[in-house]
Design an enzyme around this catalytic site. Structure first.
Site, short mmCIF file in Angstrom:
data_model
loop_
_atom_site.label_atom_id
_atom_site.label_comp_id
_atom_site.label_asym_id
_atom_site.label_seq_id
_atom_site.Cartn_x
_atom_site.Cartn_y
_atom_site.Cartn_z
N HIS A 49 26.69 44.69 40.89
CA HIS A 49 27.75 45.32 40.80
C HIS A 49 28.16 47.01 41.61
CE1 HIS A 49 32.63 45.56 39.01
NE2 HIS A 49 32.14 45.45 40.39
N HIS B 36 38.63 46.72 42.29
CA HIS B 36 37.47 46.89 42.50
C HIS B 36 37.80 48.60 42.34
CE1 HIS B 36 33.27 46.78 42.95
NE2 HIS B 36 33.34 47.98 44.39
N HIS C 254 42.28 41.68 40.45
CA HIS C 254 41.55 43.16 39.49
C HIS C 254 41.70 43.66 40.28
CE1 HIS C 254 38.05 41.58 41.46
NE2 HIS C 254 37.71 42.22 41.43
N ASP D 47 35.41 46.48 37.57
CA ASP D 47 36.43 46.38 37.78
C ASP D 47 37.86 46.40 36.18
OD1 ASP D 47 35.85 44.96 40.29
OD2 ASP D 47 34.95 43.14 38.95
#
Length: 265
Positions: free
Chosen positions: A158, A239, A237, A162
């Site tokens: 990642h 990011h 969500h 998030d």
């Protein structure tokens, strides 16, 4: 019968002598009742006028005021005192005017200093506000951390974090800066990239809608769009990434970045 005047130099009788003789004659005639019965009205009037003129008081002479030396000195002293009092009053009035003018200048200077202090405080507050940072989604926790591994990301980990955000939640700029990208970002879906005033960059992905355009300046807390689930996303969500450049692959730890700018995450 004829009368003759003795020869020789004679002086006419004076007016007073004549008047006295006339008055004596009038008196004798009056006593004898001649004026009232035998005398003419003109003779009676002349006699009465003569008596009235002799009885009238003589006009009084104009008074003469004599001022001695001591009185003159007193008057001069009073005049000098009045002159000094007038000069003193004038000097006091000028001094009072100067005092009021000085007080006015001081009051204006104090007011100016107060205004300048308020302006400095306002500028400082604005600089502080512009330099401040905050969460991109108010009160939202991090659900997926930085560098978390998994098959969901093409790089194998990642590149950001998030934040939990239901679809349509307001997303804001974490600090002041200028928008350098606003549109479709591939796997990021609808995304916005901002060049921050400190030279770093922040990215906001998977937005349902975008509310800014390229070149627009934003301040901390300014809404830039609404959260969603566009692009490579498993659900609504936000990011969020922090980068050293606008390009993918220059990411840095977003949590550490926010904390370095005073944001509690």
């Amino acid at each position: 019968m004829a009368f003759t005047r003795a020869t020789g130099k004679h002086r006419a009788r004076s007016r007073m002598t004549r008047r006295g003789a006339n008055m004596a004659t009038v008196a004798s005639l009056t006593a004898a009742g001649a004026i009232g019965t035998l005398g003419s009205p003109a003779l009676a009037a002349d006699a009465e006028a003569a008596v009235a003129q002799d009885a009238a008081p003589a006009a009084a002479p104009a008074p003469v005021i004599v001022i001695d030396g001591s009185l003159a000195a007193t008057i001069d002293a009073q005049a000098d005192a009045q002159h000094l009092a007038a000069r003193k009053a004038e000097a006091e009035a000028k001094a009072e005017a100067k005092r009021k003018a000085a007080a006015k200048r001081k009051a204006e200077a104090r007011a100016k200093e107060a205004r300048e202090a308020e302006e400095r405080a306002a500028r400082a507050a604005e600089r502080k506000r512009l330099a401040s940072f905050q969460l991109p989604v108010a009160g939202s926790p991090v659900t997926t951390g930085y560098r978390t591994g998994g098959a969901l990301w093409s790089s194998g980990s990642h590149s950001g974090v998030d934040f939990r955000a239901a679809s349509g939640t307001s997303v804001v700029a974490v600090g002041a800066g200028t928008v350098v990208e606003a549109g479709w970002g591939g796997a990021y879906g609808n995304n916005v990239v901002i060049r921050m005033n400190d030279g770093t960059f922040t990215q906001y992905g998977h937005l349902s809608s975008i509310g800014v355009s390229v070149g627009q300046s934003v301040t901390p807390g300014a809404r830039i769009g609404l959260s969603g689930s566009t692009g490579n996303s498993t659900g609504p969500h936000l990011h969020f990434e922090a980068r050293t450049t606008a390009e993918y692959g220059s990411d840095i730890d977003p949590v550490a970045y926010l904390r370095a700018h005073g944001v509690g995450v």
